[in-house]
Design a protein around this motif. Structure first.
Motif, short mmCIF file in Angstrom:
data_model
loop_
_atom_site.label_atom_id
_atom_site.label_comp_id
_atom_site.label_asym_id
_atom_site.label_seq_id
_atom_site.Cartn_x
_atom_site.Cartn_y
_atom_site.Cartn_z
N GLU A 131 53.87 33.79 -8.07
CA GLU A 131 52.56 34.33 -8.39
C GLU A 131 51.55 33.96 -7.31
OE1 GLU A 131 51.66 36.21 -11.01
OE2 GLU A 131 53.66 36.24 -11.93
N LEU A 132 50.63 34.88 -7.02
CA LEU A 132 49.53 34.63 -6.10
C LEU A 132 48.24 34.44 -6.90
CD1 LEU A 132 50.39 37.28 -3.36
CD2 LEU A 132 50.73 34.81 -3.24
N PRO A 133 47.46 33.42 -6.59
CA PRO A 133 46.29 33.11 -7.43
C PRO A 133 45.10 34.03 -7.20
CG PRO A 133 46.45 31.53 -5.63
CD PRO A 133 47.68 32.38 -5.55
N VAL A 134 44.98 34.61 -6.00
CA VAL A 134 43.79 35.42 -5.70
C VAL A 134 44.18 36.69 -4.96
CG1 VAL A 134 42.21 33.45 -5.68
CG2 VAL A 134 43.34 34.18 -3.55
N PHE A 135 43.30 37.65 -5.02
CA PHE A 135 43.42 38.92 -4.32
C PHE A 135 42.92 38.74 -2.89
CE2 PHE A 135 41.13 42.82 -3.05
CZ PHE A 135 42.14 43.76 -3.16
N THR A 136 43.65 39.33 -1.93
CA THR A 136 43.21 39.28 -0.53
C THR A 136 43.30 40.67 0.09
OG1 THR A 136 45.42 38.75 0.35
CG2 THR A 136 43.98 36.89 -0.25
N THR A 151 40.23 36.89 -8.97
CA THR A 151 41.42 36.54 -9.74
C THR A 151 42.07 37.80 -10.29
OG1 THR A 151 40.22 36.34 -11.81
CG2 THR A 151 40.33 34.37 -10.41
N LYS A 152 43.27 37.64 -10.83
CA LYS A 152 43.98 38.77 -11.41
C LYS A 152 43.19 39.38 -12.56
CE LYS A 152 48.60 40.01 -13.14
NZ LYS A 152 49.96 39.50 -13.42
N GLY A 153 42.59 38.55 -13.40
CA GLY A 153 41.79 39.06 -14.50
C GLY A 153 40.58 39.83 -14.02
N GLN A 154 39.93 39.35 -12.97
CA GLN A 154 38.76 40.04 -12.43
C GLN A 154 39.14 41.39 -11.84
OE1 GLN A 154 37.57 36.83 -9.80
NE2 GLN A 154 35.79 36.31 -11.11
N VAL A 155 40.26 41.44 -11.12
CA VAL A 155 40.72 42.72 -10.56
C VAL A 155 41.11 43.68 -11.68
CG1 VAL A 155 42.51 43.82 -9.17
CG2 VAL A 155 41.43 41.70 -8.38
N ALA A 156 41.84 43.17 -12.67
CA ALA A 156 42.28 44.02 -13.79
C ALA A 156 41.10 44.65 -14.50
CB ALA A 156 43.12 43.20 -14.76
N ALA A 157 40.00 43.93 -14.62
CA ALA A 157 38.82 44.46 -15.31
C ALA A 157 38.20 45.62 -14.55
CB ALA A 157 37.79 43.34 -15.49
N GLN A 158 38.36 45.66 -13.25
CA GLN A 158 37.76 46.72 -12.44
C GLN A 158 38.66 47.94 -12.25
OE1 GLN A 158 34.64 46.71 -11.35
NE2 GLN A 158 34.26 44.66 -12.19
N LEU A 159 39.96 47.77 -12.44
CA LEU A 159 40.91 48.84 -12.10
C LEU A 159 40.72 50.12 -12.91
CD1 LEU A 159 44.25 46.95 -11.37
CD2 LEU A 159 42.81 48.20 -9.76
N PRO A 160 40.46 50.08 -14.23
CA PRO A 160 40.29 51.35 -14.94
C PRO A 160 39.19 52.23 -14.34
CG PRO A 160 40.59 49.57 -16.50
CD PRO A 160 40.45 48.93 -15.15
N ARG A 161 38.07 51.63 -13.97
CA ARG A 161 36.98 52.40 -13.38
C ARG A 161 37.37 52.91 -11.99
NH1 ARG A 161 32.06 48.77 -12.26
NH2 ARG A 161 32.45 48.36 -14.47
N ILE A 162 38.01 52.06 -11.20
CA ILE A 162 38.41 52.47 -9.84
C ILE A 162 39.40 53.62 -9.89
CG2 ILE A 162 39.64 51.70 -7.77
CD1 ILE A 162 38.53 48.87 -8.35
N LEU A 163 40.44 53.49 -10.73
CA LEU A 163 41.47 54.52 -10.78
C LEU A 163 40.96 55.81 -11.41
CD1 LEU A 163 44.57 52.32 -11.69
CD2 LEU A 163 44.03 53.37 -9.48
N ALA A 164 40.06 55.70 -12.35
CA ALA A 164 39.48 56.92 -12.93
C ALA A 164 38.74 57.72 -11.86
CB ALA A 164 38.53 56.56 -14.07
#
Length: 457
Positions: free
Chosen positions: A74-79, A246-259
């Motif tokens: 697992e990777l702890p942060v997005f880069t 973090t993974k949770g922070q990225v996951a929270a943004q993905l629905p809006r980005i992908l839409a």
């Protein structure tokens, strides 16, 4: 991060984008073997298809691609890169590398919206070093090419190979990376390395066998970046995301980005994610990778197929398991191998986004039909996949299919058309297989399948 040696060759290309050299009187197979080959063909237009699955599944893919390494760690942060990306080429690159790199960078800019440019200076963010294949093998024996952080040359990587600075798991930001490409490989292999390694240099670090339509998959079926891949890269550089999330922070943004980026995926149903066990991955690597003895390969292939059956898969991974078994049994039991190839095709026909996989298997089925003297049967397996191979930009597959088509045409007494098709295949073969001797060897290998060659007809 590493383009593996799982498959002996990548297999798929784009015929409509290139000019052919006219020949008033196409030479025979023997004349081709003795004369110079026609000019190499090259690609000019990409034809990516948009992904046809839900944004919910694409979001899950995005997270697994960005927050895990291929080892499963697992990777702890997005880069990602947070500044415009500069790329330079060093070493001894062949001319085709520059052509394909220019095309690829243009696709990053237009399809993924990434600010990336080639430069001449030594302070580039990404250095592509073209070295001998043997140097890459000495560094990483199972790699065809690879990318590492915080290194601008293979010698620098060797010096720091075991230090924290070249450890992907410890990476917290991206500023300097090295991509190492074999300069003495075929033009297609060099291009394939550029696509996979540059995509991972600027985007996801993981590969997922569950993806049917992506370069981010170690089965090496897709060799140029797909519509799915460009969507993942465009989302990677969305303004809502930044390095350190973090993974949770990225996951929270993905629905809006992908839409916003993929509106057609909003209303599609999300399907359960079918996890790929590490045991299956390891058995596939043992069956197809270098270093295993024949009996070990067969045992690993059977183990992978057993896992696929136990998991209840009915997708391209189940098909790939049968394909591997076909390869393992082809030498001593060609009839059994064909049953495995047909099983693979049955699973692929029930799976979306697997036209390219089917094209790959079709070469094995068509070759067998030719050995049996069944030209019509071979043509029925070849013709549907010629445009698939072309759209996917894989010259090795396209030229192989065309050479098989030529032998099938010989079998049904259409020698003039066979000569034209065979000659047309050679420009693609020069891109797909490289040297003239490799092209001639492939042509001779396929012509040897024809029973008329044995009887002198």
């Amino acid at each position: 991060m590493i383009r593996s040696l799982l498959l002996a060759s990548s297999v798929f290309a784009l015929v409509a984008a290139c000019d052919t050299v006219p020949f008033e009187d196409p030479p025979s197979r023997a004349q081709i073997a003795e004369s110079s080959l026609p000019p190499m063909k090259a690609f000019s237009v990409a034809h990516p298809s948009a992904p046809a699955r839900s944004n919910g599944n694409i979001a899950a893919d995005f997270l697994d691609l960005h927050f895990q390494l291929e080892s499963g760690r697992e990777l702890p942060v997005f880069t990602r890169f947070e500044t415009p990306i500069s790329v330079r080429v060093t070493g001894a690159p062949p001319s085709n590398l520059r052509h394909d790199l220019t095309r690829l960078l243009a696709r990053f800019r237009t399809e993924a919206g990434i600010d990336i440019r080639q430069v001449q200076g030594s302070d580039a963010n990404i250095t592509i070093e073209a070295v001998d294949r043997s140097e890459i093998r000495r560094a990483l024996p199972q790699a065809a090419c690879f990318v590492v952080p915080n290194a601008s040359s293979l010698s620098e990587y060797r010096r720091n190979r075991h230090s924290p600075k070249t450890n992907w798991a410890l990476l917290r930001d991206r500023s300097r990376l090295g991509v190492f490409i074999p300069r003495d490989a075929s033009p297609q292999e060099i291009r394939d390395c550029l696509h996979e390694e540059l995509a991972q240099a600027i985007g996801p670090l993981n590969d997922l066998y569950r993806l049917p339509d992506s370069v981010f998959n170690d089965d090496n079926v897709h060799t140029v970046l797909t519509g799915f891949d460009m969507l993942i890269l465009r989302a990677t550089y969305a303004p809502e995301l930044r390095t350190g999330m973090t993974k949770g922070q990225v996951a929270a943004q993905l629905p809006r980005i992908l839409a916003r980026l993929n509106p057609q995926g909003v209303g599609l149903p999300t399907r359960p994610v079918a996890v790929t066990p590490r045991s299956w991955v390891e058995n596939v690597q043992a069956a197809l990778g270098p270093g295993s003895k024949p009996e070990q390969r067969r045992q690993a292939a059977h183990a992978a197929a057993a896992t696929a059956q136990q998991m209840g898969w009915r997708d391209h991974r189940r098909a790939f398991s049968h394909y591997i078994l076909g390869r393992m049994t082809q030498g001593h039991d060609p009839d059994l191998a064909q049953r495995h190839y047909h099983s693979a095709m049955q699973f692929l026909e029930n799976s979306p986004d697997t036209q390219l996989h089917r094209a790959y298997v079709s070469t094995q089925i068509a070759a067998y039909q030719i050995t049996k003297g069944n030209g019509d049967g071979a043509l029925a397996n070849i013709r549907p996949y010629l445009p698939v191979a072309a759209q996917s930009e894989n010259a090795a597959l396209l030229s192989t299919l065309m050479m098989l088509q030529a032998e099938a045409l010989e079998l049904i007494n259409r020698p003039d058309q066979a000569r034209i098709v065979r000659l047309d295949s050679l420009g693609w073969a020069r891109y797909g297989f490289g040297s003239d001797w490799a092209v001639r060897a492939k042509m001779q290998e396929i012509s040897a399948l024809n029973p008329q060659q044995k009887t002198g007809i």
